[in-house]
Design a protein around this motif. Structure first.
Motif, short mmCIF file in Angstrom:
data_model
loop_
_atom_site.label_atom_id
_atom_site.label_comp_id
_atom_site.label_asym_id
_atom_site.label_seq_id
_atom_site.Cartn_x
_atom_site.Cartn_y
_atom_site.Cartn_z
N ASP A 1 88.77 86.03 60.10
CA ASP A 1 88.88 84.53 59.92
C ASP A 1 89.50 83.72 60.74
O ASP A 1 88.89 82.81 61.20
CB ASP A 1 89.84 84.47 58.39
N ARG A 2 90.56 84.15 61.49
CA ARG A 2 91.14 83.56 62.77
C ARG A 2 89.99 83.42 63.66
O ARG A 2 90.06 82.38 64.66
CB ARG A 2 92.50 84.18 63.26
N ALA A 3 89.34 84.57 63.82
CA ALA A 3 88.31 84.53 65.27
C ALA A 3 87.29 83.60 64.70
O ALA A 3 86.50 82.71 65.64
CB ALA A 3 88.12 85.92 65.35
N VAL A 4 86.81 83.40 63.49
CA VAL A 4 85.58 82.44 63.32
C VAL A 4 86.06 80.90 63.39
O VAL A 4 85.51 80.29 64.08
CB VAL A 4 85.24 82.89 61.75
N ALA A 5 87.40 80.76 63.01
CA ALA A 5 88.03 79.47 63.10
C ALA A 5 88.10 79.10 64.41
O ALA A 5 87.77 77.94 65.07
CB ALA A 5 89.33 79.37 62.59
N THR A 6 88.58 79.95 65.35
CA THR A 6 88.82 79.63 66.82
C THR A 6 87.56 79.38 67.37
O THR A 6 87.45 78.60 68.30
CB THR A 6 89.76 80.83 67.55
N LEU B 1 83.94 73.81 55.39
CA LEU B 1 84.46 74.95 55.72
C LEU B 1 85.75 75.01 56.52
O LEU B 1 86.11 76.13 56.81
CB LEU B 1 83.40 75.67 56.61
N ARG B 2 86.53 73.81 56.78
CA ARG B 2 87.64 73.65 57.62
C ARG B 2 87.54 74.29 58.75
O ARG B 2 88.36 75.18 59.38
CB ARG B 2 88.73 74.39 56.85
N LEU B 3 86.35 74.01 59.48
CA LEU B 3 86.14 74.58 60.74
C LEU B 3 85.67 73.37 61.86
O LEU B 3 85.20 72.46 61.46
CB LEU B 3 84.77 75.46 60.83
N GLY B 4 86.16 73.62 63.02
CA GLY B 4 85.75 72.48 64.15
C GLY B 4 86.35 71.36 63.68
O GLY B 4 85.75 70.15 64.07
N GLY B 5 87.66 71.25 63.12
CA GLY B 5 88.29 69.87 62.90
C GLY B 5 88.64 69.06 64.28
O GLY B 5 88.58 69.77 65.30
N ARG C 1 79.70 86.54 67.10
CA ARG C 1 79.54 88.10 67.16
C ARG C 1 80.46 88.83 68.38
O ARG C 1 81.05 89.83 68.00
CB ARG C 1 78.12 88.49 67.39
N ALA C 2 80.61 88.03 69.45
CA ALA C 2 81.56 88.57 70.37
C ALA C 2 82.97 88.73 70.03
O ALA C 2 83.75 89.65 70.32
CB ALA C 2 81.19 88.12 71.70
N SER C 3 83.39 87.47 69.46
CA SER C 3 84.64 87.53 69.20
C SER C 3 85.09 88.62 68.08
O SER C 3 86.18 89.07 68.18
CB SER C 3 85.09 86.07 68.78
N ILE C 4 84.24 88.62 67.06
CA ILE C 4 84.49 89.53 65.89
C ILE C 4 84.18 90.93 66.40
O ILE C 4 85.17 91.65 65.86
CB ILE C 4 83.28 89.23 64.63
N GLY C 5 83.41 91.06 67.42
CA GLY C 5 83.48 92.52 67.72
C GLY C 5 84.63 92.96 68.39
O GLY C 5 85.14 93.92 68.47
N ARG C 6 85.39 91.89 69.30
CA ARG C 6 86.64 92.07 69.94
C ARG C 6 87.76 92.40 68.78
O ARG C 6 88.51 93.31 69.18
CB ARG C 6 87.28 90.84 70.77
N CYS D 1 80.53 90.90 60.55
CA CYS D 1 79.93 89.34 60.95
C CYS D 1 79.54 88.97 59.35
O CYS D 1 79.52 88.01 59.10
CB CYS D 1 78.94 89.50 61.68
N ALA D 2 78.67 90.03 58.51
CA ALA D 2 78.15 89.61 57.35
C ALA D 2 79.64 89.38 56.51
O ALA D 2 79.49 87.96 55.59
CB ALA D 2 77.57 90.56 56.97
N ALA D 3 80.43 90.04 56.63
CA ALA D 3 81.58 89.72 55.56
C ALA D 3 82.29 88.54 55.83
O ALA D 3 82.75 87.83 55.07
CB ALA D 3 82.53 91.03 55.58
N ALA D 4 82.36 88.11 57.40
CA ALA D 4 82.91 86.79 57.59
C ALA D 4 82.19 85.55 57.38
O ALA D 4 82.72 84.52 57.64
CB ALA D 4 83.35 86.97 59.10
N GLY D 5 80.79 85.75 56.76
CA GLY D 5 79.93 84.75 56.59
C GLY D 5 79.58 83.82 57.97
O GLY D 5 79.39 82.72 57.98
N VAL D 6 79.30 84.58 58.86
CA VAL D 6 78.74 84.27 60.15
C VAL D 6 77.33 83.39 60.06
O VAL D 6 77.29 82.33 60.34
CB VAL D 6 78.51 85.44 61.40
N PRO D 7 76.40 83.88 59.13
CA PRO D 7 75.05 83.25 58.98
C PRO D 7 75.56 81.78 58.31
O PRO D 7 75.06 80.64 58.62
CB PRO D 7 74.48 83.93 57.92
#
Length: 556
Positions: free
Chosen positions: A419-424, A348-352, A520-525, A305-311
């Motif tokens: 990265d895909r998990a964060v985007a989705t 951040l190219r998220l939630g387009g 967190r749940a998605s990255i955990g998976r 999560c930290a590496a993915a920039g979740v905060p």
């Protein structure tokens, strides 16, 4: 009253199948030598069972000068093997047969071309006795022939003499490694006619002590003289007993299977792993298989999560929610100004959003979330390694290395998968609330009322400027309706915008918390799929390997 029944031991077939399964599971994990040896034993066992089980193949093996050939002739009742001073006398193995009908395929498999019919002895019917070359011969071909047949015969009769019974070559190369085959071995102290009676007893006692040290307690030891005939009747009786039982072949195969299974269980890694630490297990049992990886799993998820920039993403979700709420529910007169401000999520190219306003489901390319720092990447690597270490704790070295390697096997895929998990996940977390549309309708209705009031007042101002007669003007109390519409529309629009902004601020916080949990749940998976599942698969493989080995080395 219940009769306690003894638990049935596994059959030879089930043990053989278990050995093959263990060899298959251990391939690529334990040493190739152990796997090849197990498969060779299984192949040899399969062939031996298909051949004559009514014949017992016994081999006389020993060192130069031990008198094997003389003993062979004495048992056969005729001079079949050459006996002389020149060493070595026996160059190739030969067989003496008692009722050898049907033994041809068995001897073909053993590759014994020289075959003789022994003197008739009903007590030895079914015996095939081999005279082997010297195991310490100066000729390599002789030693290789002995090694080959020692692995194949049903019963081993080791012939020693009073001078060389303590020879290290015999004990270290053959007897000690074959300690598990004591049920199919006999030791004969030959040439006892050269010793006084008390010296024979001392030699026998010392020989038994050496055999005990070799791990062969209780193995039959006979004092024999091929020249005088002393002890030959006892040796014939022992051989006749083994032949009549018709179990030596299966006992030999069972011992071979046990030895191969022990070799598999104790085998080292197939190949060394760089930087691998291999803790040694006391009894070969893994504590990692049933151990919960909860702590290591949580640490892995946190590092990812930290590496993915979740905060950063969570903060952008909160700000993006407020930004889009202002655009959707703000006062129409001023909301257009907000469009000039960048959308935190779009940056951040998220939630387009698609033109229809729905979140895009298909994620194309990588996000623009800041890349993980060197420290964060190191934390991820440490967390992955810790998962392997916790899972491998207490396992044998070969399997501990395989588990740690499994934890790292898909590590290169982590960055893209996270990265895909964060985007989705963030795309799903930025859906527009329904109340935005309702508020937007109200805002435009209020704006229309304000515009109507402005136009009405404009018309009245124009008529007054042109000195035209004023039409009747409805009022609300003392205030004319055009003024009510204009001022009320402005005040209502601003008030609704302020209330909507307050609701958007609270909604942004809630949306951020939900997104944080979902991320967190998605990255955990992702961590579970790419790190934990390979580890669990390896632990499951080891559990099945251990079960197969335990079954294979069970005493039948």
């Amino acid at each position: 009253m219940k009769v306690l029944r003894r638990k049935e031991e596994p059959s030879l077939d089930s043990r053989l199948a278990a050995l093959l399964e263990a060899a298959e599971l251990g391939e690529g994990r334990v040493s190739e030598q152990a796997v090849t040896g197990a498969r060779a034993v299984a192949e040899r066992a399969g062939v031996r069972r298909e051949l004559s089980i009514d014949h017992t193949v016994a081999a006389l093996a020993g060192a130069t000068g031990s008198g094997k050939s003389s003993l062979y002739n004495a048992l056969a009742g005729q001079d079949l093997a050459d006996v002389g001073v020149t060493r070595p006398t026996t160059s190739t193995a030969q067989a003496a047969l008692w009722d050898g009908e049907g033994a041809g395929p068995l001897l073909d498999w053993l590759d014994i071309p020289r075959r003789h019919s022994a003197a008739d002895d009903p007590g030895l019917s079914g015996l095939v006795l081999l005279d082997l070359p010297d195991h310490d011969s100066i000729r390599l071909s002789h030693r290789l022939e002995v090694d080959r047949l020692v692995e194949q015969v049903d019963l081993l009769v080791w012939v020693v003499d009073p001078q060389k019974y303590a020879d290290a070559a015999l004990h270290e190369r053959y007897l000690r490694p074959l300690a598990g085959h004591r049920d199919v071995m006999v030791v004969v102290l030959n040439q006892v006619d050269r010793l006084p009676s008390d010296a024979v007893d001392r030699c026998l006692g010392d020989l038994r002590r050496l055999l005990d040290d070799d791990g062969l307690p209780g193995i039959p030891v006979l004092a024999v003289s091929a020249r005088t005939g002393r002890g030959l009747d006892e040796l014939r009786a022992l051989l006749g007993e083994r032949v009549s039982e018709r179990k030596s072949w299966s006992a030999r195969l069972a011992a071979d299977i046990t030895a191969a299974a022990e070799h598999l269980a104790a085998a080292g890694p197939a190949q060394p792993v760089d930087g691998d630490r291999s803790p040694q297990a006391v009894d070969g049992r893994a504590s990692g298989g049933g151990k919960r990886l909860g702590g290591a799993e949580r640490a892995l998820t946190g590092a990812l999560c930290a590496a993915a920039g979740v905060p950063t993403v969570v903060e952008a979700v909160a700000k993006g929610h407020r930004h889009r709420a202002v655009v959707a529910t703000g006062w129409p007169v001023t909301r257009w100004v907000r469009r000039f401000r960048p959308d935190p999520l779009r940056r951040l190219r998220l939630g387009g959003s698609s033109p229809s306003g729905r979140a895009q489901r298909e994620i194309v390319g990588r996000t623009s979330v800041p890349a993980a720092s060197a420290v964060q990447r190191a934390q991820v690597e440490t967390a992955v390694r810790d998962v392997g270490e916790v899972a491998a704790a207490g396992m044998p070295g070969a399997w501990a290395a395989a588990v740690r390697q499994a934890a790292r096997s898909r590590a290169p895929e982590l960055a893209d998968a996270v990265d895909r998990a964060v985007a989705t996940t963030s795309a799903v977390g930025t859906r527009r609330p329904r109340w935005w549309r309702a508020v937007n309708v109200v805002q435009w209705a209020v704006f229309a009322a304000m515009l109507a009031g402005a136009l009405w007042l404009g018309v009245l101002f124009g008529m007054d400027y042109l000195r035209l007669p004023q039409p009747p003007l409805p009022t609300v109390g003392m205030v004319p309706w055009p003024t009510v519409l204009l001022v009320g529309g402005v005040l209502a629009g601003v008030l609704i915008a302020l209330l909507s902004r307050l609701a958007a601020w609270a909604g942004g916080r809630r949306r951020a918390r939900r997104t944080s949990r979902a991320l967190r749940a998605s990255i955990g998976r992702v961590g579970e799929e790419l790190v934990l599942e390979p580890v669990e698969a390896e632990l499951d493989t080891y559990a099945r390997f251990k079960e197969a080995v335990d079954l294979a080395r069970a005493h039948a």
